[in-house]
Design a protein around this motif. Sequence first.
Motif, PDB file in Angstrom:
ATOM      1  N   TRP A 123      47.429  36.911  35.725  1.00 19.02           N
ATOM      2  CA  TRP A 123      46.266  36.588  36.478  1.00 19.02           C
ATOM      3  C   TRP A 123      45.094  37.337  36.128  1.00 19.02           C
ATOM      4  N   GLY A 124      45.413  38.610  36.133  1.00 15.61           N
ATOM      5  CA  GLY A 124      44.264  39.713  35.624  1.00 15.61           C
ATOM      6  C   GLY A 124      43.817  39.238  34.324  1.00 15.61           C
ATOM      7  N   HIS A 141      36.414  41.325  38.283  1.00 17.45           N
ATOM      8  CA  HIS A 141      36.687  42.201  39.553  1.00 17.45           C
ATOM      9  C   HIS A 141      36.298  43.669  39.125  1.00 17.45           C
ATOM     10  N   HIS A 150      40.847  49.659  42.831  1.00 18.00           N
ATOM     11  CA  HIS A 150      42.151  49.680  41.962  1.00 18.00           C
ATOM     12  C   HIS A 150      43.085  50.533  42.444  1.00 18.00           C
ATOM     13  N   ASN A 171      47.081  37.183  44.433  1.00 22.20           N
ATOM     14  CA  ASN A 171      46.612  36.290  43.500  1.00 22.20           C
ATOM     15  C   ASN A 171      46.263  34.828  44.173  1.00 22.20           C
ATOM     16  N   GLY A 176      47.353  43.870  37.159  1.00 28.15           N
ATOM     17  CA  GLY A 176      46.775  42.643  36.867  1.00 28.15           C
ATOM     18  C   GLY A 176      46.563  41.671  38.308  1.00 28.15           C
ATOM     19  N   ASP A 177      47.609  41.838  39.124  1.00 31.36           N
ATOM     20  CA  ASP A 177      47.717  41.366  40.390  1.00 31.36           C
ATOM     21  C   ASP A 177      46.330  41.700  41.365  1.00 31.36           C
ATOM     22  N   ILE A 178      46.036  40.758  41.889  1.00 31.77           N
ATOM     23  CA  ILE A 178      44.906  40.822  42.904  1.00 31.77           C
ATOM     24  C   ILE A 178      45.484  40.612  44.292  1.00 31.77           C
ATOM     25  N   ASP A 230      45.160  40.812  48.658  1.00 32.83           N
ATOM     26  CA  ASP A 230      44.492  40.793  49.649  1.00 32.83           C
ATOM     27  C   ASP A 230      45.012  41.156  50.918  1.00 32.83           C
ATOM     28  N   THR A 259      43.078  45.417  43.163  1.00 28.31           N
ATOM     29  CA  THR A 259      43.847  45.231  42.041  1.00 28.31           C
ATOM     30  C   THR A 259      44.701  46.059  41.719  1.00 28.31           C
TER      31      THR A 259
END
Length: 85
Positions: free
Chosen positions: A3-4, A11, A16, A54, A68-70, A72, A79
């Motif tokens: 995903w990243g 981003h 981070h 993600n 690489g994952d985001i 929330d 990230t």
Amino acid sequence: MSWGDTLEGVHDDMEHIEISDDAITLGQLLKLQGVAGTGAEAKDMLAAEAVSVNDELETRRGAKVRPGDIVDAAGEIFTVVARED
């Protein structure tokens, strides 16, 4: 491709959080980031459906999160990156 990789550079200004392994559990990550003070708080956040990875809702405390994952977590977006030794 992760995903990243698809969002490379998008981003860069996002906060981070570094991890030293290939993956970390979501519950551990929430505590490491300071979003949850305890495992119980992390469990409650996930049960309340306040966490996505993600852009996908995540309710499993043991879900693996990789560089690489985001994430929330209740509006705090960050990230995951690999720690460079």
